[in-house]
Design an enzyme around this catalytic site. Structure first.
Site, short mmCIF file in Angstrom:
data_model
loop_
_atom_site.label_atom_id
_atom_site.label_comp_id
_atom_site.label_asym_id
_atom_site.label_seq_id
_atom_site.Cartn_x
_atom_site.Cartn_y
_atom_site.Cartn_z
N HIS A 140 35.60 49.61 51.88
CA HIS A 140 34.66 48.76 51.15
C HIS A 140 34.49 49.27 49.72
O HIS A 140 34.52 48.48 48.76
CB HIS A 140 33.30 48.74 51.88
CG HIS A 140 32.18 48.19 51.07
ND1 HIS A 140 31.83 46.86 51.13
CD2 HIS A 140 31.34 48.77 50.18
CE1 HIS A 140 30.81 46.65 50.31
NE2 HIS A 140 30.49 47.80 49.72
N GLU A 141 34.33 50.59 49.56
CA GLU A 141 34.17 51.16 48.22
C GLU A 141 35.44 51.01 47.40
O GLU A 141 35.38 50.74 46.19
CB GLU A 141 33.78 52.64 48.32
CG GLU A 141 32.48 52.91 49.06
CD GLU A 141 31.27 52.27 48.38
OE1 GLU A 141 31.35 52.02 47.16
OE2 GLU A 141 30.27 52.03 49.07
N HIS B 273 35.60 47.66 45.78
CA HIS B 273 34.89 47.52 44.51
C HIS B 273 35.81 47.89 43.34
O HIS B 273 35.80 47.21 42.30
CB HIS B 273 33.66 48.43 44.49
CG HIS B 273 32.49 47.89 45.27
ND1 HIS B 273 31.98 46.63 45.07
CD2 HIS B 273 31.74 48.45 46.25
CE1 HIS B 273 30.95 46.44 45.88
NE2 HIS B 273 30.79 47.52 46.62
N GLU C 276 29.38 42.67 46.81
CA GLU C 276 29.36 43.34 48.11
C GLU C 276 30.13 42.53 49.15
O GLU C 276 30.86 43.08 49.98
CB GLU C 276 27.93 43.58 48.57
CG GLU C 276 27.15 44.56 47.72
CD GLU C 276 27.80 45.93 47.65
OE1 GLU C 276 28.33 46.39 48.68
OE2 GLU C 276 27.79 46.53 46.56
N ASP D 32 33.40 43.81 51.13
CA ASP D 32 33.48 43.73 52.59
C ASP D 32 34.74 42.98 53.02
O ASP D 32 35.43 43.39 53.97
CB ASP D 32 32.25 43.01 53.16
CG ASP D 32 31.02 43.90 53.20
OD1 ASP D 32 31.16 45.12 53.07
OD2 ASP D 32 29.91 43.36 53.38
#
Length: 413
Positions: A276-277, A280, A354, A358
């Site tokens: 997930h990070e 980004h 976000e 995801d």
């Protein structure tokens, strides 16, 4: 506009801000159902859900007291002419605009921090400890408090001094130099925060060779993400809550895992959270957020430059003429509605980011692992999974867990 009208507007803004905050907190608290909703079954059990509600109510009551005391002190200080009196005392000490501003702002910052300490102490050693989160000793707590205060005063003081010096040196166009300085400082901190600031509070050690490191590097290689720096931070020194984050830019970026995260999640779940990070970064959310913040800062400095020499702003706070430090405080209060609107917009955008991160993790790794990892993190920290929609819209930078789970599941439908 006269100083009397500006004073009235300042008082109204402070009152409206306080009322809005309390109303939203009340709505959010009342939105919690005493019965475990069907949507939370399998995430919370009845006992854990009851514990969550008690935790939120206790924090809510403490937050109400903290906000109430802060609001009353601010209004009394304002109405009693405290800003004007304090400014007169500071001005009597030095003729330097730079030192006047530093002494004025530092004094108010210290007073605000001292006012917050009793509430923070109670939250740490009564509420957090009662619910099993706190691992901080009183010695560590006070050391952290002193270090945080000194660090904020030193870094903030140096940056503020530079901005004021630009004001005295460049005149009308000081805001351009101030904008550039703050931008450079922000980029520098983004790159070196983990190397310079974090070690003052926590120990970071490279993640040992093993299956977890191999899985993280395998995923990073799969998505074309260069990652050499993986560290574990001793978060358990202060709390049982789990977390993970990326920091730095370019070759300075590193992933930091809390030791509590490693203890609570499976290796696959940890990789999914990190995926997930990585999402980004791959979606350029970090750079875009920084760019938007830089633009906002530029607009803020420009607007402030239009107001700083307005004597009415300083006179509204008790000054006898235009003062940089009084103008700064008055402008900060008057800017608060704009800041609220911008904050809402940034939170809407952040929630969208976000969802994208995801989706990236679900597509390139495994959505089920991400879901189970997020559930564990949320339940372990007793996060509010059913916030009031308006409260979530205004304050939440991340979507609530149930919305994230639904979105992740739709990816595979």
């Amino acid at each position: 506009m006269s100083s009397e009208i500006i004073f009235f507007i300042i008082v109204v803004f402070l009152c409206l801000d306080f009322v809005l905050e309390r109303v939203l907190e009340s709505l959010n608290s009342k939105h919690m159902s005493p019965v475990l909703p069907d949507s939370l079954k399998g995430i919370y059990d009845e006992k854990e859900y009851s514990r969550f509600q008690s935790y939120k109510r206790e924090n809510g009551r403490l937050d109400s007291w903290s906000s109430g005391v802060g609001f009353v002190v601010m209004i009394v200080f304002l109405v009693a002419g405290g800003f004007g009196w304090y400014n007169s005392w500071v001005v009597s000490l030095t003729d330097s605009v730079v030192w006047q501003t530093i002494l004025f702002v530092v004094g108010l910052s210290v007073a605000s921090s001292v006012l917050d300490i009793p509430f923070d102490y109670y939250a740490t050693f009564r509420i957090e400890e009662k619910y099993g989160f706190n691992k901080t000793t009183r010695r560590v707590y006070w050391l952290d408090t002193v270090k945080e205060l000194v660090l904020s005063l030193v870094l903030g003081g140096v940056l503020l001094a530079l901005v004021v010096w630009f004001y005295t040196w460049a005149g009308t166009y000081f805001w351009l130099y101030a904008w550039g300085a703050v931008t450079l400082f922000s980029v520098f901190m983004a790159m070196f925060y983990s190397q310079l600031i974090v070690p003052l509070f926590n120990k970071q050690t490279p993640l040992q060779e093993g299956s977890l490191r191999d899985k993280i590097q395998a995923f990073a290689g799969k998505v074309g993400f260069k990652l050499d720096n993986i560290y574990v931070i001793d978060g358990s020194k202060r709390s049982t809550k789990a977390n993970a984050y990326f920091t730095g830019l370019g070759p300075k970026k590193r992933v930091v895992l809390y030791d509590t995260l490693i203890d609570e999640l499976t290796e696959e779940e940890i990789v999914a959270v990190l995926a997930h990070e990585v999402g980004h970064y791959k979606k350029r959310h970090t750079l875009r957020s920084m760019a938007v913040s830089v633009i906002q800062m530029g607009v803020l400095f420009w607007l402030f430059s239009l107001c700083v020499n307005n004597a009415a702003l300083s006179e509204a706070l008790g000054g006898d003429r235009a003062y940089f430090q009084l103008g700064l405080i008055a402008f900060a209060i008057l800017y608060s509605p704009v800041n609220l609107i911008l904050g809402i917009g940034m939170n809407v955008w952040s929630r969208s980011n976000e969802y994208e991160a995801d989706a990236f993790a679900a597509r390139y790794y495994e959505g089920d692992y991400l879901v189970s990892g997020l559930k564990k993190i949320s339940v372990k920290s007793l996060s509010n999974l059913t916030p009031h929609p308006l409260y979530e819209y205004i304050y939440y930078s991340h979507p609530s867990l149930l919305k994230r789970i639904d979105a992740i599941k739709r990816i595979h439908e």
